[in-house]
Design a protein around this motif. Structure first.
Motif, PDB file in Angstrom:
ATOM      1  N   GLU A 175     -15.781 -35.015 -86.284  1.00  0.00           N
ATOM      2  CA  GLU A 175     -14.708 -34.693 -85.342  1.00  0.00           C
ATOM      3  C   GLU A 175     -15.320 -34.127 -84.071  1.00  0.00           C
ATOM      4  N   ALA A 176     -15.057 -34.777 -82.947  1.00  0.00           N
ATOM      5  CA  ALA A 176     -15.548 -34.289 -81.654  1.00  0.00           C
ATOM      6  C   ALA A 176     -14.816 -33.008 -81.282  1.00  0.00           C
ATOM      7  N   VAL A 177     -15.578 -32.048 -80.782  1.00  0.00           N
ATOM      8  CA  VAL A 177     -15.023 -30.776 -80.324  1.00  0.00           C
ATOM      9  C   VAL A 177     -15.486 -30.604 -78.884  1.00  0.00           C
ATOM     10  N   GLY A 178     -14.812 -31.270 -77.991  1.00  0.00           N
ATOM     11  CA  GLY A 178     -15.246 -31.262 -76.595  1.00  0.00           C
ATOM     12  C   GLY A 178     -16.258 -32.355 -76.348  1.00  0.00           C
ATOM     13  N   PRO A 179     -16.762 -32.415 -75.131  1.00  0.00           N
ATOM     14  CA  PRO A 179     -17.650 -33.530 -74.775  1.00  0.00           C
ATOM     15  C   PRO A 179     -19.064 -33.432 -75.337  1.00  0.00           C
ATOM     16  N   TYR A 180     -19.477 -32.238 -75.770  1.00  0.00           N
ATOM     17  CA  TYR A 180     -20.880 -32.079 -76.168  1.00  0.00           C
ATOM     18  C   TYR A 180     -21.082 -31.627 -77.613  1.00  0.00           C
ATOM     19  N   LEU A 181     -20.010 -31.425 -78.355  1.00  0.00           N
ATOM     20  CA  LEU A 181     -20.136 -30.931 -79.722  1.00  0.00           C
ATOM     21  C   LEU A 181     -19.369 -31.814 -80.698  1.00  0.00           C
ATOM     22  N   THR A 182     -19.940 -31.988 -81.882  1.00  0.00           N
ATOM     23  CA  THR A 182     -19.286 -32.746 -82.945  1.00  0.00           C
ATOM     24  C   THR A 182     -19.492 -32.027 -84.269  1.00  0.00           C
ATOM     25  N   PHE A 183     -18.402 -31.833 -85.017  1.00  0.00           N
ATOM     26  CA  PHE A 183     -18.480 -31.299 -86.374  1.00  0.00           C
ATOM     27  C   PHE A 183     -18.618 -32.469 -87.336  1.00  0.00           C
ATOM     28  N   HIS A 184     -19.627 -32.423 -88.172  1.00  0.00           N
ATOM     29  CA  HIS A 184     -19.827 -33.400 -89.239  1.00  0.00           C
ATOM     30  C   HIS A 184     -19.554 -32.681 -90.556  1.00  0.00           C
ATOM     31  N   THR A 185     -18.678 -33.234 -91.377  1.00  0.00           N
ATOM     32  CA  THR A 185     -18.311 -32.595 -92.636  1.00  0.00           C
ATOM     33  C   THR A 185     -18.907 -33.367 -93.811  1.00  0.00           C
ATOM     34  N   PHE A 186     -19.445 -32.626 -94.756  1.00  0.00           N
ATOM     35  CA  PHE A 186     -20.035 -33.190 -95.972  1.00  0.00           C
ATOM     36  C   PHE A 186     -19.491 -32.422 -97.164  1.00  0.00           C
ATOM     37  N   GLU A 187     -19.200 -33.121 -98.234  1.00  0.00           N
ATOM     38  CA  GLU A 187     -18.847 -32.465 -99.490  1.00  0.00           C
ATOM     39  C   GLU A 187     -20.075 -32.517-100.390  1.00  0.00           C
ATOM     40  N   VAL A 188     -20.480 -31.365-100.872  1.00  0.00           N
ATOM     41  CA  VAL A 188     -21.602 -31.271-101.800  1.00  0.00           C
ATOM     42  C   VAL A 188     -21.012 -30.937-103.164  1.00  0.00           C
TER      43      VAL A 188
END
Length: 141
Positions: free
Chosen positions: A50-63
């Motif tokens: 999920e992009a959070v503004g123009p320079y940041l992206t959250f990547h989610t992983f389930e462990v």
């Protein structure tokens, strides 16, 4: 290589090292493999970005930390939890609020790790599955 590929590679190696597991017991996928050996198994599922503004992206992983072990006589799973809980706590402490792979993944800004769920596998009562949600923040210039 992409951020997801690089992060996943480092995460899998770190999970195996932190939990003292052979590399084959930590794998990438959407579904668990059938646990054929007694002991811990870890599978990682990328759950989107999920992009959070123009320079940041959250990547989610389930462990998913899974344990196949005979349940004790009372069937409560308490002995299984005594193995899974410390493993989950060790992973959370290792990852939450850290930048564990900053050298290998230079765009990694931060990592957040939260326990999501611990439950039995309905298809096998001797398997306990605990989930840690890992969010990795990627920053690009």
């Amino acid at each position: 290589m992409s951020f997801t590929d690089d992060f996943t590679r480092e995460l899998r190696a770190d999970l195996a090292n932190t939990l003292g597991l052979p590399a084959g017991a930590v794998y990438l996928g959407r579904e668990p493999q059938k646990v054929t050996r007694q002991g811990l198994e870890v599978w990682v599922r990328p759950a989107g970005a999920e992009a959070v503004g123009p320079y940041l992206t959250f990547h989610t992983f389930e462990v998913h930390v899974r344990l196949k072990a005979r349940r004790e006589g009372d069937g409560t799973g308490a002995e299984q939890l005594e193995v899974v809980r410390p493993a989950l706590d060790a992973l959370r402490l290792r990852l939450d609020g850290a930048r564990p792979y900053a050298r290998a993944v230079p765009t990694l800004v931060a990592v957040q790790a939260d326990e999501v769920d611990t439950d039995r596998d309905p298809s096998d009562p001797d398997v306990l599955d605990a989930v840690l949600r890992v969010k990795a923040l990627e920053g690009v210039a």
